[in-house]
Design a protein around this motif. Structure first.
Motif, short mmCIF file in Angstrom:
data_model
loop_
_atom_site.label_atom_id
_atom_site.label_comp_id
_atom_site.label_asym_id
_atom_site.label_seq_id
_atom_site.Cartn_x
_atom_site.Cartn_y
_atom_site.Cartn_z
N ARG A 1 55.04 71.39 -74.73
CA ARG A 1 55.56 70.38 -73.81
C ARG A 1 54.59 70.11 -72.67
O ARG A 1 54.40 68.96 -72.25
CB ARG A 1 56.91 70.83 -73.25
N SER B 1 58.76 67.67 -77.17
CA SER B 1 59.02 67.17 -75.81
C SER B 1 60.44 66.66 -75.67
O SER B 1 61.07 66.83 -74.62
CB SER B 1 58.03 66.05 -75.48
N GLU C 1 56.96 76.56 -77.34
CA GLU C 1 57.54 75.25 -77.08
C GLU C 1 57.19 74.77 -75.67
O GLU C 1 56.86 73.59 -75.48
CB GLU C 1 59.06 75.34 -77.25
#
Length: 207
Positions: A54, A119, A50
């Motif tokens: 991002r 995001s 993750e």
């Protein structure tokens, strides 16, 4: 001008396609443990993945602009090869265009949307509170959303490999066709020389 041989147009197709495959391969170390590893994926690994996504989504605007320009170049190469197409172009380049558009669809529908969700950091129930009329179960949770992103990369890689295979198949088919035409011309030329030699021999016998 008809791009029958299409060497420059083929260059515009092969280079962007190979570029995208390189980008996807750079993500494979993140995708493999999520999709292909027989061992359970640790929770911390989803956090690493993750964070990486991002970071990618937060890249400067110049980076996605270059990416979209390269996408357009590949599409331009396919359109150029399909201008006044031959039978070979219709078969191989038409199928390549279909696969390329499938790849663009996967990129827009899954990857871009997934990067925005990552995001924002909101998944599942958190999105339900923000979207009225959305039933429970229609929005994926955190782990499932990351798995969809990883699977989209795999689908995109297969589609791009298909484009390269079709372009290689077209090159091979055109090469074999050129060899057969050249061989036919050689045989035809040899037959004409034999006929001319026979005529000359007949004239000498008469004399």
């Amino acid at each position: 001008m008809a791009f029958r041989n299409g060497s420059f147009a083929t260059f515009l197709i092969v280079c962007p396609t190979s570029f995208f495959l390189g980008l996807i391969f750079s993500l494979f170390p993140y995708d493999y443990p999520i999709l292909w590893s027989p061992n359970p994926t640790p929770e911390d690994y989803f956090t690493y993945f993750e964070s990486h996504l991002r970071f990618l989504h937060a890249s400067p605007p110049l980076i996605p602009r270059i990416l979209h320009i390269v996408i357009f170049l590949g599409l331009l190469g396919l359109i150029l090869k399909l201008y006044k197409p031959s039978e070979s172009n219709m078969l191989f380049d038409g199928a390549s265009l279909v696969l390329y558009m499938c790849g663009i669809t996967v990129y827009i529908a899954n990857i871009v949307k997934g990067l925005r969700l990552v995001s924002a950091g909101r998944y599942g129930d958190e999105l339900l509170s923000l979207n009225d009329g959305v039933e429970e179960g229609q929005i994926l949770g955190r782990e499932d959303s990351l798995k969809v992103l990883a699977a989209s990369n795999t689908i995109l890689a297969l589609v791009l490999v298909g484009v390269l295979v079709l372009q290689a198949g077209q090159w091979y088919a055109e090469r074999k066709e050129a060899q057969e035409v050249e061989s036919f011309k050689v045989r035809e030329g040899g037959g004409e020389r034999e006929k001319e030699g026979g005529k000359e021999g007949g004239k000498k016998k008469k004399n």
